[in-house]
Design a protein around this motif. Sequence first.
Motif, mmCIF file in Angstrom:
data_model
loop_
_atom_site.group_PDB
_atom_site.id
_atom_site.type_symbol
_atom_site.label_atom_id
_atom_site.label_comp_id
_atom_site.label_asym_id
_atom_site.label_seq_id
_atom_site.Cartn_x
_atom_site.Cartn_y
_atom_site.Cartn_z
ATOM 1 N N ARG A 146 37.551 44.997 30.366
ATOM 2 C CA ARG A 146 38.682 44.834 31.293
ATOM 3 C C ARG A 146 39.503 43.594 30.954
ATOM 4 N N PHE A 150 43.473 43.787 30.290
ATOM 5 C CA PHE A 150 44.492 43.089 31.073
ATOM 6 C C PHE A 150 45.234 42.047 30.237
ATOM 7 N N TRP A 237 49.324 48.182 38.080
ATOM 8 C CA TRP A 237 48.182 47.335 38.428
ATOM 9 C C TRP A 237 47.118 48.217 39.063
ATOM 10 N N LEU A 240 42.948 47.706 44.086
ATOM 11 C CA LEU A 240 41.784 46.851 44.342
ATOM 12 C C LEU A 240 41.107 47.318 45.623
ATOM 13 N N TRP A 356 38.996 34.035 43.596
ATOM 14 C CA TRP A 356 39.702 35.188 44.163
ATOM 15 C C TRP A 356 40.625 34.764 45.296
ATOM 16 N N ASP A 360 44.578 35.294 45.078
ATOM 17 C CA ASP A 360 45.206 36.217 46.027
ATOM 18 C C ASP A 360 46.314 35.531 46.823
ATOM 19 N N MET A 413 49.327 37.919 38.765
ATOM 20 C CA MET A 413 48.775 39.251 38.992
ATOM 21 C C MET A 413 47.554 39.499 38.103
ATOM 22 N N ARG A 416 44.691 37.413 39.439
ATOM 23 C CA ARG A 416 44.081 38.002 40.639
ATOM 24 C C ARG A 416 43.231 39.220 40.268
ATOM 25 N N THR A 417 43.750 40.042 39.365
ATOM 26 C CA THR A 417 42.990 41.222 38.952
ATOM 27 C C THR A 417 41.683 40.813 38.280
ATOM 28 N N ASN A 418 41.766 39.837 37.380
ATOM 29 C CA ASN A 418 40.541 39.353 36.728
ATOM 30 C C ASN A 418 39.589 38.726 37.747
ATOM 31 N N TYR A 420 39.285 39.561 40.825
ATOM 32 C CA TYR A 420 38.695 40.670 41.587
ATOM 33 C C TYR A 420 37.498 41.252 40.832
#
Length: 443
Positions: A146, A150, A237, A240, A356, A360, A413, A416-418, A420
Amino acid sequence: MKNVYLRLFAFACSIWLGYGSANAQEAQLSVDEVVALFYQRNLDLIAAQYNIDQARAEQVVAGAIPNPVFGIQVSEISNNPNMGVTATGCNHSPSVSCGPAEYFSFSQLIEVAGKRGLRMQSSGFATQAAESDLRDAVRIFSNMVRDAYFDLLQAQKNRWLAQEIADHYQQIGQANDLRLKSGDIAEADYLRVKMESLRAQSDLDSAQAVVEQAQAALAVLLRWPEQSLRIEAKDAWPALADIGQTRDQNELIDRALQQRPDLQADKQRAEQAKKELELARRLKYPDVTVNAGYARDPSNNALNSAFVGFSVPLPLFYQYQGEADKATVSLNQSQLAVEQTELGIRNDVVSALAVWNSADKIVQRFDGGLLDDARSVRDSAELAFRKGATGVLDFIEAQRSYKSVMRDYYAAMINRTNAYFDLSKALGVEPSVENAAASVGSR
């Protein structure tokens, strides 16, 4: 865990059938599809590294019952064995041989003190630990793939932004050509915009190089062959799902301690060490070998006879103290590993949750109007510059501010995704591979 593997392979098969043509040039894949592809091409190799098949074979060996031993013995062998024997059943003349003596024996080792059961329990825990190691590898490798995905998505977003800015400068440059001819713009301002346009083209070239590097890095992880499709991350994206990111920190720690496969593996090895210690202590109880058989001996009064008996080793000089001491050390080490893993898990959850929450909040600030403000300022400055109502420096500054804000937004973004997925990794939760992707539209 088996269901997860099945879903991963289902995704991989659909991807292989849909995009596997050798002539295909590119394919847009979601993060779940890329993770599925990784395991479709690597799961057997990863499983082999953790020796699950060997652990299961050892489990079969541990449960095996010792085989009996059958023996035949012939004695009193000579040219004329037992000639003229007068024993019962062999009363012949002195010139007749009755033959040699024959013995048929059967022996069976009988393990006592539950040793076989302890071996089976120990090997069972070893197999469970190997399977937990594999689940832990899935947890780690999934995030590794992942991260690479990303990185590619962020590179593509930055390339899109560079393309947008280059296109804007191209349009402005075409308008400035007409304005310069009509004397509506100073030559110095015209040249400044032209230099910014060239810089935008250079940025676009650099962004394209970063995309290709990210594609290559992801292809290496996927063990992608040459002359295959070029991987493109979908312009979306991932959705989540709720993995507990809004819950209390202590609650998440308790959840992680229950679910993390690395901790489960350490606990299973500790249980295995307990069984090994108990088995080592029971080695001082000797096993019994039972013997039985049949004999035909012409030299005896009874020609045919049977016998039965048993043998037991006597642990007089050595009572397996060394094995027990080694098993005790192994148990202590296993219990220490459990404690260390628990501490590591607590730290992982606390750190991942903090990252996180921070990531966020940053994204929420962007979504709260910062993006719209940056785009509005850029568009207003561009319109004013086209009409000659603002200077070239204000126009260039607005373009640079917009670029900076958008790049920061994409980075936020991705962060935040990483964050999560790092939190899901810390919790030992694998987000569903069936999660849909949320489109980001024109952003």
